[in-house]
Design a protein around this motif. Structure first.
Motif, PDB file in Angstrom:
ATOM      1  N   LEU A 175       0.833  -1.201   0.000  1.00 31.13           N
ATOM      2  CA  LEU A 175       0.000   0.000   0.000  1.00 31.13           C
ATOM      3  C   LEU A 175       0.867   1.250   0.000  1.00 31.13           C
ATOM      4  O   LEU A 175       0.504   2.257  -0.628  1.00 31.13           O
ATOM      5  CB  LEU A 175      -0.936  -0.009   1.215  1.00 31.13           C
ATOM      6  N   GLN A 176       2.004   1.217   0.686  1.00 32.53           N
ATOM      7  CA  GLN A 176       2.938   2.342   0.596  1.00 32.53           C
ATOM      8  C   GLN A 176       3.346   2.591  -0.855  1.00 32.53           C
ATOM      9  O   GLN A 176       3.376   3.735  -1.320  1.00 32.53           O
ATOM     10  CB  GLN A 176       4.195   2.060   1.425  1.00 32.53           C
ATOM     11  N   VAL A 177       3.688   1.512  -1.552  1.00 31.72           N
ATOM     12  CA  VAL A 177       4.094   1.626  -2.961  1.00 31.72           C
ATOM     13  C   VAL A 177       2.996   2.301  -3.780  1.00 31.72           C
ATOM     14  O   VAL A 177       3.248   3.228  -4.557  1.00 31.72           O
ATOM     15  CB  VAL A 177       4.423   0.234  -3.530  1.00 31.72           C
ATOM     16  N   LEU A 178       1.772   1.831  -3.607  1.00 35.82           N
ATOM     17  CA  LEU A 178       0.654   2.364  -4.384  1.00 35.82           C
ATOM     18  C   LEU A 178       0.379   3.826  -4.036  1.00 35.82           C
ATOM     19  O   LEU A 178       0.126   4.651  -4.919  1.00 35.82           O
ATOM     20  CB  LEU A 178      -0.593   1.520  -4.129  1.00 35.82           C
ATOM     21  N   LEU A 179       0.433   4.165  -2.751  1.00 35.02           N
ATOM     22  CA  LEU A 179       0.118   5.534  -2.330  1.00 35.02           C
ATOM     23  C   LEU A 179       1.186   6.520  -2.785  1.00 35.02           C
ATOM     24  O   LEU A 179       0.871   7.636  -3.214  1.00 35.02           O
ATOM     25  CB  LEU A 179      -0.038   5.584  -0.809  1.00 35.02           C
ATOM     26  N   VAL A 180       2.454   6.116  -2.681  1.00 31.81           N
ATOM     27  CA  VAL A 180       3.532   7.005  -3.143  1.00 31.81           C
ATOM     28  C   VAL A 180       3.379   7.275  -4.638  1.00 31.81           C
ATOM     29  O   VAL A 180       3.461   8.427  -5.087  1.00 31.81           O
ATOM     30  CB  VAL A 180       4.902   6.386  -2.824  1.00 31.81           C
ATOM     31  N   ALA A 181       3.155   6.222  -5.415  1.00 30.55           N
ATOM     32  CA  ALA A 181       2.993   6.391  -6.863  1.00 30.55           C
ATOM     33  C   ALA A 181       1.741   7.203  -7.170  1.00 30.55           C
ATOM     34  O   ALA A 181       1.768   8.075  -8.065  1.00 30.55           O
ATOM     35  CB  ALA A 181       2.922   5.027  -7.542  1.00 30.55           C
ATOM     36  N   GLN A 182       0.659   6.934  -6.457  1.00 34.31           N
ATOM     37  CA  GLN A 182      -0.577   7.669  -6.706  1.00 34.31           C
ATOM     38  C   GLN A 182      -0.419   9.146  -6.376  1.00 34.31           C
ATOM     39  O   GLN A 182      -0.896  10.015  -7.116  1.00 34.31           O
ATOM     40  CB  GLN A 182      -1.710   7.058  -5.876  1.00 34.31           C
TER      41      GLN A 182
END
Length: 517
Positions: A175-182
């Motif tokens: 989720l960190q990966v997704l939120l940073v990219a988002q």
């Protein structure tokens, strides 16, 4: 039961346990994917397979953009986002479940109780005077049972809970990966829209000037109404694009507000108007494709989920065999009449329970757990295939948007020169006004396309880093769960040290083994 008999029985039982104790069910090993070993692309020239990949290279990839506003937004999203806090609470929940599974290996209090009674009664047979009696009775006792882990039921349960705990940590990192990219994607989409609005306003100013000139010429009888209406149409068409862009800008800002756990409204971190989008230097990735895929948090979570389900087969198989337990009870009882003396009772010994008549149901449950394991293994395989596809898609998008950018830059330069020539020839009387309008329209279109492609290139770079699993950092539970939430939970329930205990940093090699605690 004499003490000697009890002792002999316990010695015999201990010998049986030491000789026959086993752990049922398969020992999970993460599947080896032969196709992944053979998949050796260079990601269209962006991969250096001779260098080893490290987490630090991808952990804070957004800093390559050298944008303080983006840095600030991402740090605040990682501390304020509600979905990320929920994922952190999920890690805490899985840790509590692991603690519960570990506790089953120790003796369990089956019953602790005490009771007392006071009785008052009146007797009369009609011949003698009535009389009253009263008395009290009381008893208390405790019984303890300890089911021996003869078939590895509890060991597999701990193994499953431990793998589920590791999967929850991997899910939080994913989720960190997704939120940073988002966050980065929305931020640069917002900046792109800001620049598109600026281009539209600049062209509207130019076209308004042309419209005013044709209006004056038409009023003086030097131009036809056709030139006037064409200039007016182009000017109004450009103005019509601005409201939709402004709507998109507000919607993107609101999307960022949600990530920041804020209500819709201005975001101070966005600052003013940008001059241009950043120029992203060519990406030089390190590592080999198999490493890049298998390090992704979602792939790690899928592997651990399979490990958790594998252990459930052993838990289910243990129900096919007798459960061997040691039990003991201690009690005290008496009454106020003294009819019987106060006494103590003690009992201890082995006990065997066997659901022999539930064999069909238990066997079916074993098959259910095995089918679920195979589902998780197939899901793991599908996750890795999808990860490889996403990496390849993102890599080609980076290359092709860069190539398109070079062409669009030349096209926009050509459109600027064409407008310059059209204006000059119109002023000199060698071209009509339609050539000027066409050149203005072409320049607006090419500038818009170039800017949109720049935004698409940045988005492709962001997506590539996301598909490589970049953007997460190891976090403690204190970092996952804000202090105010932890304080609320402490006041509600005794959490002991669970809210401060460390979290594993490495989640590789999902397989059976000792607890991560």
């Amino acid at each position: 039961m004499t003490i000697m008999t009890l002792r002999n029985g316990l010695v015999f039982l201990a010998g049986v346990v030491l000789v026959g104790c086993t752990t049922l069910g398969p020992d999970y090993q993460e599947p080896e994917l032969n196709w992944l070993v053979e998949w050796q692309p260079d990601l269209y020239g962006q991969l250096d397979p001779t260098a080893a990949a490290t987490d630090s290279e991808l952990g804070e990839w957004w800093r390559r953009f050298e944008d303080p506003a983006l840095d600030s937004l991402i740090q605040k999203v990682l501390t304020q986002n509600r979905n990320l806090q929920i994922a952190g609470l999920g890690v805490l929940e899985s840790r509590a479940r692991l603690g519960g599974a570990q506790a089953l290996r120790f003796p369990q209090s089956q019953q602790i109780g005490a009771q007392a009674a006071y009785i008052r009664q009146r007797r009369s047979d009609g011949l003698l005077p009535a009389s009253e009696d009263s008395f009290g009775s009381y008893d208390a006792g405790v019984s303890v049972g300890w089911e021996l882990d003869f078939w590895g039921r509890f060991a597999r349960g701990i193994e499953s809970a431990d793998a589920a705990f590791m999967a929850s940590v991997a899910n939080q990192r994913d989720l960190q990966v997704l939120l940073v990219a988002q966050t980065a994607d929305i931020y640069y989409a917002y900046r792109t829209v800001q620049l598109r609005i600026a281009i539209a306003n600049e062209n509207a100013v130019i076209q308004k000037r042309s419209f005013d000139i044709t209006q004056q010429l038409f009023d003086s009888g030097q131009e036809s109404e056709l030139d006037l209406q064409q200039a007016r149409t182009q000017y109004l068409a450009t103005l019509a694009t601005i409201p939709d862009l402004e709507r998109s800008r507000v919607q993107l800002r609101n999307a960022l507000a949600v990530l920041l756990a804020r209500p819709p409204g201005p975001i101070a971190e966005l600052g003013g108007e940008p001059e241009k989008l950043p120029v992203v230097e060519p990406i030089a990735l390190t590592g080999i494709p198999a490493q890049l895929v298998l390090r992704r948090p979602d792939v790690r979570a899928s592997a651990w989920q399979a490990g958790a389900q594998s252990a459930q087969i052993g838990v289910a198989k243990a129900d096919l065999y007798p459960a061997l337990s040691l039990f003991g009870s201690f009690g005290w009882n008496g009454d106020s009449l003294g009819v019987t003396a106060d006494g103590l009772t003690f009992a201890a010994g082995p006990a065997i329970s066997w659901n022999i008549f539930d064999y069909g149901r238990i066997r079916s449950n074993v098959r259910v757990q095995d089918a679920r394991l195979q589902q998780t293994l197939v899901a793991f395989d599908a996750t890795v295939y999808q990860a490889a596809r996403e990496i390849d898609d993102a890599a080609i998008a980076v290359i092709k948007t860069a190539e398109a950018g070079d062409v669009l830059t030349e096209s926009r330069s050509a459109a600027e020169r064409a407008l310059e020539l059209a204006n000059r020839r119109y002023k000199e009387g060698y071209a009509d006004f339609q050539r000027v309008l066409d050149a203005q329209r072409s320049l607006f279109s090419q500038a818009e396309k170039e800017l949109v492609n720049e935004g698409a290139h940045i988005s492709a770079v962001i997506t590539l880093y996301k598909t490589l699993g970049g953007g997460w950092q190891p976090q403690s539970l204190e970092e996952m769960i804000p202090e105010d939430l932890r304080e609320t939970m402490r006041n509600r329930v005794n959490w002991g040290d669970d809210l401060e205990s460390p979290v594993p940093e490495v989640l590789d090699n999902a397989q059976s083994g000792g607890s991560s605690e």
